[in-house]
Design an enzyme around this catalytic site. Structure first.
Site, PDB file in Angstrom:
ATOM      1  N   CYS A  93     -51.274  76.071  42.164  1.00  0.00           N
ATOM      2  CA  CYS A  93     -50.010  76.090  42.892  1.00  0.00           C
ATOM      3  C   CYS A  93     -49.473  77.516  43.036  1.00  0.00           C
ATOM      4  CB  CYS A  93     -49.014  75.143  42.236  1.00  0.00           C
ATOM      5  SG  CYS A  93     -47.763  74.520  43.387  1.00  0.00           S
ATOM      6  N   ARG A 126     -41.352  70.291  52.426  1.00  0.00           N
ATOM      7  CA  ARG A 126     -42.352  70.399  51.371  1.00  0.00           C
ATOM      8  C   ARG A 126     -43.448  69.360  51.579  1.00  0.00           C
ATOM      9  NH1 ARG A 126     -40.891  73.743  47.441  1.00  0.00           N
ATOM     10  NH2 ARG A 126     -42.506  72.949  46.028  1.00  0.00           N
ATOM     11  N   HIS A 189     -52.119  69.566  40.951  1.00  0.00           N
ATOM     12  CA  HIS A 189     -51.683  69.648  39.563  1.00  0.00           C
ATOM     13  C   HIS A 189     -51.401  68.245  39.062  1.00  0.00           C
ATOM     14  CE1 HIS A 189     -47.593  69.394  41.264  1.00  0.00           C
ATOM     15  NE2 HIS A 189     -47.904  70.417  42.039  1.00  0.00           N
TER      16      HIS A 189
END
Length: 239
Positions: A93, A126, A189
């Site tokens: 990330c 996002r 993740h």
């Protein structure tokens, strides 16, 4: 045999449970009788990359990345030499974004490490969801969770994998992450490695080969629970 893992700036870059990745690396070494230790480097510590076999660069907010960026400038030359000498890196990330040339945000541009020829620009909204990719490195799909506002463009580099479900690097390219030498950069993740033991073992194998030369393939472990979890996620999201 021994593996030394460097965890860079866990005081700032540990937004997504990256210590779970460290725990996975450690246990999968120890279960095979491979000695393993982790050295945590906080923001003011000196880093000797010659003593490291795997480096983890985790995720953080844009603010934390800006703070880390100033620290990384000091080690950029040595970090670059480590990467070019086939040093093993897993960057997740925010750490993935920092591998590149820059990350352009609404608050300003964060200069990257220039370790891999890529760049990131903040997009509208996002990209948040579970994600499944198919990587040329592995037979099994790689699964995880993504949550990022940046869109990463990897130029002519090899992607980590093709997106089967989710958004990936830009939400449009159809690809996720990057692979450069022994570096993997990814938005996955959750943390990544406990869900994907094949990725963890790839990192360990590459580290051993770099350190000791030709070595035997890693002894198999009982990954039945991990494989069941992988299959569940794939079956759920790949209709």
């Amino acid at each position: 045999m021994k593996i030394t893992i460097g965890h860079l700036y866990p005081d700032l870059l540990n937004l997504y449970g990256d210590r779970g990745n460290i725990a996975c690396l450690m246990k999968r070494c120890q279960w095979r009788g491979i000695e393993a230790e982790t050295i945590e480097f906080e923001s003011d510590d000196a880093i000797d990359f010659s003593k490291l076999d795997i480096v983890l660069l985790g995720g953080g907010s844009d603010r934390e990345q800006m703070l880390v960026c100033e620290k990384l400038k000091v080690i950029q030359k040595n970090f670059k030499a480590y990467v070019e000498d086939n040093g093993v890196v897993i960057a997740v990330c925010g750490g993935y974004q920092l591998l590149g040339n820059y990350y352009k945000t609404e608050e300003g541009t964060i200069e990257g490490l220039h370790l891999v020829d890529l760049y990131t620009e903040q997009g509208e909204g996002r990209l948040i969801d579970n994600i499944v990719i198919q990587s040329d490195l592995f037979e099994l799909p790689v699964v995880g969770f993504e949550n990022h506002g940046g869109r990463t463009y990897i130029n002519d580099n090899q992607p980590f994998g093709k997106v089967l479900y989710g958004s990936g690097n830009t939400g449009e390219s159809g690809y996720e992450g990057v692979v450069y030498k022994n570096v993997i950069g990814t938005y996955l993740h959750g943390p990544l490695l406990p869900k994907n033991p094949q990725v963890c073992d790839w990192l360990i194998q590459r580290a051993l080969e770099r350190k000791y030369g030709a070595v035997e393939p890693l002894a198999p472990l009982d990954d039945s629970w991990e494989l069941e979890a992988n299959a569940y996620i794939c079956n759920r999201f790949l209709k």
